[in-house]
Write an enzyme that holds these catalytic residues in place. Sequence first.
Site, PDB file in Angstrom:
ATOM      1  N   SER A   1     -65.460 -12.361 -72.792  1.00 53.29           N
ATOM      2  CA  SER A   1     -64.516 -11.795 -71.840  1.00 53.29           C
ATOM      3  C   SER A   1     -63.541 -12.857 -71.335  1.00 53.29           C
ATOM      4  O   SER A   1     -62.824 -13.463 -72.118  1.00 53.29           O
ATOM      5  CB  SER A   1     -65.275 -11.115 -70.701  1.00 53.29           C
ATOM      6  OG  SER A   1     -64.421 -10.347 -69.900  1.00 53.29           O
TER       7      SER A   1
ATOM      8  N   ASP B   1     -57.179 -10.142 -70.562  1.00 49.96           N
ATOM      9  CA  ASP B   1     -58.079 -11.232 -70.917  1.00 49.96           C
ATOM     10  C   ASP B   1     -58.361 -11.198 -72.427  1.00 49.96           C
ATOM     11  O   ASP B   1     -57.880 -10.304 -73.132  1.00 49.96           O
ATOM     12  CB  ASP B   1     -59.358 -11.159 -70.081  1.00 49.96           C
ATOM     13  CG  ASP B   1     -60.228  -9.956 -70.401  1.00 49.96           C
ATOM     14  OD1 ASP B   1     -59.751  -9.033 -71.088  1.00 49.96           O
ATOM     15  OD2 ASP B   1     -61.386  -9.930 -69.969  1.00 49.96           O
TER      16      ASP B   1
ATOM     17  N   ASP C   1     -60.669 -10.312 -74.571  1.00 48.41           N
ATOM     18  CA  ASP C   1     -61.145  -9.124 -75.279  1.00 48.41           C
ATOM     19  C   ASP C   1     -60.500  -7.844 -74.783  1.00 48.41           C
ATOM     20  O   ASP C   1     -60.845  -6.754 -75.223  1.00 48.41           O
ATOM     21  CB  ASP C   1     -62.676  -9.019 -75.226  1.00 48.41           C
ATOM     22  CG  ASP C   1     -63.200  -8.639 -73.845  1.00 48.41           C
ATOM     23  OD1 ASP C   1     -62.631  -9.122 -72.853  1.00 48.41           O
ATOM     24  OD2 ASP C   1     -64.180  -7.873 -73.761  1.00 48.41           O
TER      25      ASP C   1
ATOM     26  N   ASP D   1     -60.439  -6.108 -71.957  1.00 48.76           N
ATOM     27  CA  ASP D   1     -61.052  -5.070 -71.126  1.00 48.76           C
ATOM     28  C   ASP D   1     -60.611  -5.205 -69.670  1.00 48.76           C
ATOM     29  O   ASP D   1     -60.750  -4.266 -68.893  1.00 48.76           O
ATOM     30  CB  ASP D   1     -62.578  -5.060 -71.252  1.00 48.76           C
ATOM     31  CG  ASP D   1     -63.245  -6.334 -70.756  1.00 48.76           C
ATOM     32  OD1 ASP D   1     -62.537  -7.324 -70.483  1.00 48.76           O
ATOM     33  OD2 ASP D   1     -64.490  -6.355 -70.657  1.00 48.76           O
TER      34      ASP D   1
END
Length: 580
Positions: free
Chosen positions: A151, A304, A306, A308
């Site tokens: 993340s 960010d 990834d 999400d």
Amino acid sequence: MPTLLETATAKANHWLNSNIDQATKDQVKKLLSNPEPKELIDSFYKDLEFGTGGLRGIMGVGANCMNQYTVGSATQGLANYLKKSFPDKQIQVAIAYDSRNNSKYFAQVIANIFSANGILVHLFSDLRPTPLLSFAIRHLKCDSGVVVTASHNPKEYNGYKAYWNDGAQLVPPHDKDVIKEVTAINNFDLIQFTPDPSRIKSVTHEVEETYYKEVISRIPRKESILKQKNISLVYSSLHGAGITMVPECLKRLGFENVNVVEEQRIPDGNFPTVQSPNPEEHSAMELALKKAKAINAELVMATDPDTDRVGFGIKNSKGEFFLLNGNQGFSLMMWFILKNLPTGQAGLKEKKDAYIAKTIVTTELVDDMARTFGIECYNTLTGFKYIAELMGELEGKKKFIAAGEESYGYMVGDFVRDKDAVSACAFFAAMAAAAKDDGQTLYDWLLQMYVENGFYKEGLINLVRKGADGEQQIKDMMEKFRNDPPQTLAGEKIVRLLDYKTSVEKELGSGKTKPITLPVSDVLQFYTDQGSKISVRPSGTEPKIKFYVSVKGILTSKSDYEKVNARLENKISAIRQALS
């Protein structure tokens, strides 16, 4: 009871005597021979475990680090659990990965192990956002899925998020049962590393095409986008996977003036232009804000690695950009969605059949707005996996509208079961267009929301405590708050205490108690006589203890905003000082 050093040394020697590659053996020997044992302890004193975000750790050698053996153990354990859970079918999994160093490598290791276990693997051939993995699991009728990401953590980290067949991260009992299977992998020879290439397939573009259609179908006020299609938007992927989908999604929605921050366009696990690729931090947003100022944009967005989580920047009444925090962003998006809920034949039959969801540490402004609009608002433990679990429980009974959390996570519609920054960017761009079409700005909307529903202001305090020593310090702090809670904070009397570990809510004045029906979790909440709320919890994914502070005031008119905001900020500062 062995010491941490003794435990770490024993684990390191176990690795040394296992069937591992020579390069790893050399690294283990180096740690064992180092007279300073801290790195050895941090690398081996425990095994990585599934937390609120799955498996996550610093990349390196050791049981407590991300490497092919810890990833291999987790994957073999998950494969064994899947084979026990679905004994009479061809098991299928989907695998995605982000831009972090070794993400593609780990994804291939995972795919190889699943395939060696007779499992059919749908592997994304290039990096893609986490929400697409969540979508793909249900769309491809998979039984599980994994995304390789840490993340928004610093560049030294990587991680492993495991998902179930509902497209959501693992929740009890699956998470604990998977851990049991992983723990049973006490010999690396039990890991089937040799792949069966015939069982590894590439995910086709049809999955993305269907995802885009789902997002666009849920955007209200498309006529405003058509009128304001040239509105100036700035987007940064912060060197992450968002570049593969966010600009394209905005283009398909009709926006023609999307300006990408070029210095951060190329995926790079070293994140060379930021200290940390976390849109919650102002430093990560600086290049995007600079570009927005230069071109006089209406909205700034940054995701960010990834994709999400997403951070948003808007302009105040003076034309100066500032960043919305996660509570403001979620509240504003919910205000927009609730005001534009479809009704009639194509929409909701009755509002009482619909619901939204949030976490217990997220602003209660959303609860107040839901009551105003006649929509039920559910609160869950921290972590989107609990929101997804709730969605599964209510599926077919009530209509899900949207969900969010204070840590920059948003989700609209039930086609994804995790935080989704791609659709959140689409919604915020649509909001900017709708506000402009109304002759207003998102800042005007923010203040109007406060006037209508009350002015909630939140602050977050993060205390970082790294390594084994830090973990113990965090435990000690939680126990002190639990066993000897403060009577006042910054001059405000604490009147209620909610302990989610003992599942008891207590009125401190009368001593009356009542049960908390949510699952057990290491969280404490203090409510004061002036309406402030302080939540305390250890992070499930980072070496932090977090204090969530929420205060409330009344905003009678937009012109009073600066004055009321300053008063609430002073109150938060006083509470912060009392806690530190």
